[in-house]
Design an enzyme around this catalytic site. Structure first.
Site, PDB file in Angstrom:
ATOM      1  N   LYS A 160       7.908 -71.932 -28.506  1.00  0.00           N
ATOM      2  CA  LYS A 160       8.634 -72.568 -27.412  1.00  0.00           C
ATOM      3  C   LYS A 160       7.863 -73.800 -26.967  1.00  0.00           C
ATOM      4  O   LYS A 160       6.740 -73.689 -26.469  1.00  0.00           O
ATOM      5  CB  LYS A 160       8.777 -71.590 -26.236  1.00  0.00           C
ATOM      6  N   GLU A 172      13.714 -80.081 -29.195  1.00  0.00           N
ATOM      7  CA  GLU A 172      12.878 -80.282 -27.999  1.00  0.00           C
ATOM      8  C   GLU A 172      11.906 -81.402 -28.339  1.00  0.00           C
ATOM      9  O   GLU A 172      11.182 -81.335 -29.335  1.00  0.00           O
ATOM     10  CB  GLU A 172      12.133 -78.974 -27.690  1.00  0.00           C
TER      11      GLU A 172
HETATM   12  P1  ATP Z   1      16.754 -72.889 -19.098  1.00  0.00           P
HETATM   13  O1  ATP Z   1      16.835 -74.061 -20.008  1.00  0.00           O
HETATM   14  O2  ATP Z   1      16.780 -71.573 -19.807  1.00  0.00           O
HETATM   15  O3  ATP Z   1      17.666 -72.980 -17.927  1.00  0.00           O
HETATM   16  P2  ATP Z   1      14.287 -73.921 -18.264  1.00  0.00           P
HETATM   17  O4  ATP Z   1      14.806 -75.302 -18.318  1.00  0.00           O
HETATM   18  O5  ATP Z   1      13.442 -73.526 -17.098  1.00  0.00           O
HETATM   19  O6  ATP Z   1      15.397 -72.840 -18.388  1.00  0.00           O
HETATM   20  P3  ATP Z   1      12.680 -72.605 -20.060  1.00  0.00           P
HETATM   21  O7  ATP Z   1      12.763 -71.360 -19.271  1.00  0.00           O
HETATM   22  O8  ATP Z   1      11.340 -73.214 -20.095  1.00  0.00           O
HETATM   23  O9  ATP Z   1      13.615 -73.722 -19.598  1.00  0.00           O
HETATM   24  O10 ATP Z   1      13.202 -72.285 -21.561  1.00  0.00           O
HETATM   25  C1  ATP Z   1      14.316 -72.758 -22.251  1.00  0.00           C
HETATM   26  C2  ATP Z   1      14.116 -74.149 -22.856  1.00  0.00           C
HETATM   27  O11 ATP Z   1      13.093 -74.164 -23.844  1.00  0.00           O
HETATM   28  C3  ATP Z   1      15.315 -74.645 -23.636  1.00  0.00           C
HETATM   29  O12 ATP Z   1      16.299 -75.150 -22.775  1.00  0.00           O
HETATM   30  C4  ATP Z   1      14.717 -75.706 -24.561  1.00  0.00           C
HETATM   31  O13 ATP Z   1      14.730 -76.949 -23.903  1.00  0.00           O
HETATM   32  C5  ATP Z   1      13.287 -75.263 -24.720  1.00  0.00           C
HETATM   33  N1  ATP Z   1      12.897 -74.840 -26.087  1.00  0.00           N
HETATM   34  C6  ATP Z   1      11.702 -75.098 -26.654  1.00  0.00           C
HETATM   35  N2  ATP Z   1      11.591 -74.584 -27.890  1.00  0.00           N
HETATM   36  C7  ATP Z   1      12.781 -73.976 -28.151  1.00  0.00           C
HETATM   37  C8  ATP Z   1      13.282 -73.232 -29.269  1.00  0.00           C
HETATM   38  N3  ATP Z   1      12.562 -73.021 -30.373  1.00  0.00           N
HETATM   39  N4  ATP Z   1      14.550 -72.737 -29.185  1.00  0.00           N
HETATM   40  C9  ATP Z   1      15.303 -72.932 -28.076  1.00  0.00           C
HETATM   41  N5  ATP Z   1      14.868 -73.617 -26.975  1.00  0.00           N
HETATM   42  C10 ATP Z   1      13.621 -74.131 -27.010  1.00  0.00           C
END
Ligand code: ATP
Length: 570
Positions: free
Chosen positions: A249, A299
């Protein structure tokens, strides 16, 4: 339908503080509209002349709108400005002047007004400022005071009607499908096309069957699939029936990449076009993608070209700007970790299982110079999953995202097909919550200078399209941040509680729900006072999220409930 007629509905919407009545007014409005007006009404309701993702702006700020008003009513700009200072709303100033002159409506059609606004938006080049001023002035001189008030607010982005996309979908469902609860039937298509106007047009033209046939298309963003959260590897494997696809992530910003021949476009997590900001990714796409048309999910992260290390979110986010792009590109070049593909060579892949999508991804991206494909790994052993998670932390990343290998790409969905495992999510509550500012409460002493002592914030009820209060936040903001809150919230101030806000507390000032902030709290507790039913204990601001999240992307009540029940599990 005439614009005059439309503004009668705007008047009703403006003073309504109940969401159910909003839906009634909207369905009544749409029942009176011609088929050809529906899409334009959808955009105008949100103060726009195109869907949100199209970067078409009318391009007139207060200064030029003031000039148009002066010209339309034959008064000096100074007078318009001094009236603006007194009344605080240029729309109202225009109405007062039109009423003084006893201006009558010329009953322009919605399509005439819409087309003129669109023409203004498309005016470029030499002399365009003057041309825009003249065009808006000529519209104003053909409208009544009431019409003028609403017309002026459109270029200023201050329509203040409090109507969100789900509410318009509810109105469509009520009118065309007989019941607002049938919104779900429209939502799937809406998540794939992100264009309410298009949904309306097709629903009126071809009915529900036509809407169901709408699909993902290159050049038109789809809503991002989102993650659920769980606290440990074992539970994740159980939840996903023993087999997961794992990817690191990355904590940067989401870039939805669209390539159509040699035309490349990017869209953010909240569907805003970001193409001009990231020229190196455009180059990377043209160089590395071996398909004529494609939509990718990625990302983007900044890295240090000397040490070749990836940089934290605070650095990466500096690339989200509209000026000095070349300079920033040199300082903080980006790479995009591509983790999914939703469309290829004319074919939608959203219904293709993830496993196949990952194969396609690997096949069509060559090398890893700028776009870095994420093949991930399939894991069935929780110890292996834990190891990958720990590896990601050791690399300074946030954790991993685990996905169900046979799942579809569900645009706009947040469910357990994608589960994040983050550094802090085990044990006590450490994950942050995205809250929407609903109002502010004047403080005493030094803070009162900035106009705020505490913020009343809420979370989102997705089913009802309502914002429910969850906390009052007074700590974590620097004086500078209070000023920013004040500056941004002042533009969104409204006299009465917005229709989509449910609250028993009354702040000093209500604010249209638009600004999203990330909040950290020690604990979630049950609350008899907050309408979410829960409250945050010791909440503090982490950062403003305004640029990549809309109010409707805030944490939902359901998630809060889940976080509440998960917080003491280890
Ligand atoms: P959300 O997008 O779930 O509302 P958030 O913006 O707080 O919450 P996170 O909780 O940090 O985000 O986690 C989701 C985000 O992580 C995704 O929206 C994407 O931008 C990012 N991301 C990074 N790596 C990946 C991956 N391998 N697959 C999907 N998303 C990823």
């Amino acid at each position: 339908m005439t614009f005059d007629n439309l503004t009668e509905y705007f008047e009703k919407l403006e003073v309504t503080s109940s969401r159910l009545i909003l839906i009634d007014i909207l369905s009544d409005l749409f029942s009176q509209a011609e088929k050809t007006d529906v899409a334009q009404i959808c955009y105008l309701l949100q103060g726009r002349v195109a869907p949100f993702y199209e970067p078409i702006e009318i391009g007139m700020a207060e200064k030029n709108v003031t000039a148009s008003i002066a010209r339309a009513y034959g008064v000096k700009r100074e007078l318009v400005l001094s009236e603006y200072g007194r009344v605080g709303d240029l729309g109202q100033v225009a109405q007062n002047l039109a009423d003084q002159k006893k201006n009558k409506s010329s009953h322009l059609l919605i399509s005439d007004v819409f087309q003129t606004l669109l023409d203004i938006a498309e005016m470029h080049g030499e002399g365009m400022v003057e041309k825009k001023i003249v065009s808006l002035a000529s519209l104003l001189s053909n409208t009544s005071g009431k019409e003028a008030r609403h017309l002026v607010r459109i270029p200023l982005g201050a329509t203040r009607l409090g109507v969100g996309d789900p509410t318009i979908l509810d109105a469509f469902a009520k009118l065309k499908l007989g019941d607002k609860s049938k919104r779900k039937l429209l939502e799937g298509a809406y998540n794939k096309v992100s264009d309410l106007g298009l949904i309306g047009e097709v629903l009126w033209g071809k009915g529900l069957k036509g809407v169901a046939e709408l699909d993902v298309m290159v050049g038109r963003p789809l809503r991002s699939q989102l993650c659920e959260r769980l606290t440990d590897s074992k539970t994740i494997l159980e939840k996903l029936d023993g087999l997961v696809h794992v990817q690191y992530k990355y904590d940067g910003f989401r870039v939805q990449i669209h390539k159509n021949g040699d035309k490349v476009r990017f869209f953010s997590r909240n569907l805003e076009e970001t193409t001009p900001m990231f020229p190196e990714i455009v180059e990377g796409v043209l160089k590395q993608v071996k398909a004529k048309t494609i939509i990718l999910d990625s990302e983007a992260l900044a890295f240090n070209p000397e040490s070749e290390e990836f940089l934290p979110f605070q650095e990466t986010t500096k690339r989200r700007r509209k000026y000095e792009i070349e300079k920033m590109q040199k300082q903080l070049p980006l790479k995009a970790f591509v983790f999914d593909v939703m469309y290829i060579d004319g074919k939608s892949l959203v219904d293709t299982p993830l496993k196949e999508r990952i194969e396609i991804l690997n096949k069509f991206i060559e090398g890893d110079e700028i776009l870095i494909p994420q093949p991930g790994e399939y894991v069935s052993d929780h110890l292996r999953l834990e190891k990958i998670f720990q590896e990601s932390l050791a690399k300074g990343l946030e954790g991993v995202i685990t996905k169900r290998p046979d799942s579809k790409y569900e645009a706009g969905a947040r469910n357990f097909n994608w589960i994040k495992l983050k550094r802090h999510s085990s044990g006590e509550l450490k994950d942050t919550i995205d809250c929407v500012i609903l109002g502010y409460i004047f403080g005493k002493g030094k803070r009162a200078d900035f106009g705020a002592g505490a913020l009343l914030v809420g979370v989102y009820d997705k089913d009802k399209d309502e914002f429910l209060t969850v906390s009052k936040i007074g700590t974590g903001l620097t004086d500078e941040e209070w000023r920013e809150v004040h500056q941004r919230a002042d533009k969104l101030k409204v006299d009465t509680k917005p229709a989509r806000v449910k609250s028993v507390l009354t702040p000093s000032v209500w604010v249209t729900p638009e600004i999203v902030i990330e909040v950290l709290a020690d604990e979630i507790t049950i609350s008899p006072i907050h309408t979410a039913g829960y409250a945050l204990r010791f909440p503090r601001l982490v950062k403003f999220r305004g640029y990549d999240k809309q109010a409707e992307d805030a944490t939902t009540v359901k998630e809060i409930k889940k976080m509440y029940s998960q917080q003491y599990k280890t």
